[in-house]
Design an enzyme around this catalytic site. Sequence first.
Site, PDB file in Angstrom:
ATOM      1  N   CYS A 148      -3.204 -14.533 -12.768  1.00  0.00           N
ATOM      2  CA  CYS A 148      -3.557 -15.611 -13.701  1.00  0.00           C
ATOM      3  C   CYS A 148      -4.213 -15.024 -14.952  1.00  0.00           C
ATOM      4  O   CYS A 148      -3.905 -15.422 -16.080  1.00  0.00           O
ATOM      5  CB  CYS A 148      -4.539 -16.590 -13.047  1.00  0.00           C
ATOM      6  SG  CYS A 148      -3.802 -17.822 -11.962  1.00  0.00           S
ATOM      7  N   HIS A 175       5.325 -13.896  -8.071  1.00  0.00           N
ATOM      8  CA  HIS A 175       5.826 -12.918  -9.031  1.00  0.00           C
ATOM      9  C   HIS A 175       7.202 -12.429  -8.612  1.00  0.00           C
ATOM     10  O   HIS A 175       7.510 -12.322  -7.428  1.00  0.00           O
ATOM     11  CB  HIS A 175       4.869 -11.727  -9.182  1.00  0.00           C
ATOM     12  CG  HIS A 175       4.446 -11.087  -7.887  1.00  0.00           C
ATOM     13  ND1 HIS A 175       3.497 -11.645  -7.060  1.00  0.00           N
ATOM     14  CD2 HIS A 175       4.835  -9.940  -7.282  1.00  0.00           C
ATOM     15  CE1 HIS A 175       3.332 -10.876  -5.997  1.00  0.00           C
ATOM     16  NE2 HIS A 175       4.132  -9.825  -6.108  1.00  0.00           N
ATOM     17  N   HIS A 198      -0.143 -14.603  -6.076  1.00  0.00           N
ATOM     18  CA  HIS A 198       0.306 -15.354  -7.257  1.00  0.00           C
ATOM     19  C   HIS A 198       1.787 -15.035  -7.399  1.00  0.00           C
ATOM     20  O   HIS A 198       2.147 -13.850  -7.522  1.00  0.00           O
ATOM     21  CB  HIS A 198      -0.490 -14.928  -8.490  1.00  0.00           C
ATOM     22  CG  HIS A 198      -0.104 -15.612  -9.775  1.00  0.00           C
ATOM     23  ND1 HIS A 198      -1.016 -16.326 -10.550  1.00  0.00           N
ATOM     24  CD2 HIS A 198       1.071 -15.672 -10.444  1.00  0.00           C
ATOM     25  CE1 HIS A 198      -0.395 -16.804 -11.627  1.00  0.00           C
ATOM     26  NE2 HIS A 198       0.880 -16.399 -11.589  1.00  0.00           N
TER      27      HIS A 198
HETATM   28  P1  DGP Z   1       3.725  -7.659  -3.818  1.00  0.00           P
HETATM   29  O1  DGP Z   1       3.658  -6.742  -2.652  1.00  0.00           O
HETATM   30  O2  DGP Z   1       5.102  -8.245  -3.994  1.00  0.00           O
HETATM   31  O3  DGP Z   1       2.609  -8.694  -3.804  1.00  0.00           O
HETATM   32  O4  DGP Z   1       3.485  -6.708  -5.082  1.00  0.00           O
HETATM   33  C1  DGP Z   1       2.349  -6.738  -5.884  1.00  0.00           C
HETATM   34  C2  DGP Z   1       2.546  -5.737  -6.998  1.00  0.00           C
HETATM   35  O5  DGP Z   1       1.569  -5.976  -7.984  1.00  0.00           O
HETATM   36  C3  DGP Z   1       2.404  -4.283  -6.591  1.00  0.00           C
HETATM   37  O6  DGP Z   1       3.632  -3.614  -6.880  1.00  0.00           O
HETATM   38  C4  DGP Z   1       1.279  -3.723  -7.445  1.00  0.00           C
HETATM   39  C5  DGP Z   1       1.152  -4.754  -8.543  1.00  0.00           C
HETATM   40  N1  DGP Z   1      -0.192  -4.993  -9.029  1.00  0.00           N
HETATM   41  C6  DGP Z   1      -1.262  -5.377  -8.291  1.00  0.00           C
HETATM   42  N2  DGP Z   1      -2.351  -5.551  -9.070  1.00  0.00           N
HETATM   43  C7  DGP Z   1      -1.946  -5.288 -10.344  1.00  0.00           C
HETATM   44  C8  DGP Z   1      -2.619  -5.302 -11.606  1.00  0.00           C
HETATM   45  O7  DGP Z   1      -3.813  -5.594 -11.723  1.00  0.00           O
HETATM   46  N3  DGP Z   1      -1.878  -4.963 -12.696  1.00  0.00           N
HETATM   47  C9  DGP Z   1      -0.550  -4.630 -12.593  1.00  0.00           C
HETATM   48  N4  DGP Z   1       0.085  -4.327 -13.734  1.00  0.00           N
HETATM   49  N5  DGP Z   1       0.114  -4.614 -11.427  1.00  0.00           N
HETATM   50  C10 DGP Z   1      -0.581  -4.943 -10.314  1.00  0.00           C
END
Ligand code: DGP
Length: 115
Positions: free
Chosen positions: A10, A101, A99
């Site tokens: 968010c 994605h 969230h």
């Molecule tokens: P999932 O397992 O589908 O929930 O993948 C979550 C993804 O989000 C993982 O590949 C790492 C990424 N991620 C988590 N926190 C952050 C963040 O603060 N910034 C960015 N750019 N990516 C994040």
Amino acid sequence: MAVHDDCIFCKIANHVIESDYVYEDDLVAAFRDMSPLAPTHVLVVPKDHYADLDDGVPAQTAAALLHAAEEVAKAEGITKSGFRVVSNSGADAGQAVGHLHLHVLGGRRLTDDFA
Ligand code: DGP
């Protein structure tokens, strides 16, 4: 707007925390994954908070997410070579961030190990 104060996506989607954005429109934002699994690894998220695909996502938002995924692939130059769009929903899928994605992956030959 349904934005959760304690949700990192968010905050990124609504520029409370800035990130490396690739695409943005009124409903969604796309930014680079912090732990990329491929040369292109971009996350597309709605600006409103939905936990996952099973959280009453309006059709307009769902369409905007898919449209953004295509825009990301075009901007990254991977439409010809190929790309993958994945959304993990829930524990068995290994969803880590609550969230909704889409992962947009490309730039290398993708194997089946990334769900
Ligand atoms: P999932 O397992 O589908 O929930 O993948 C979550 C993804 O989000 C993982 O590949 C790492 C990424 N991620 C988590 N926190 C952050 C963040 O603060 N910034 C960015 N750019 N990516 C994040």
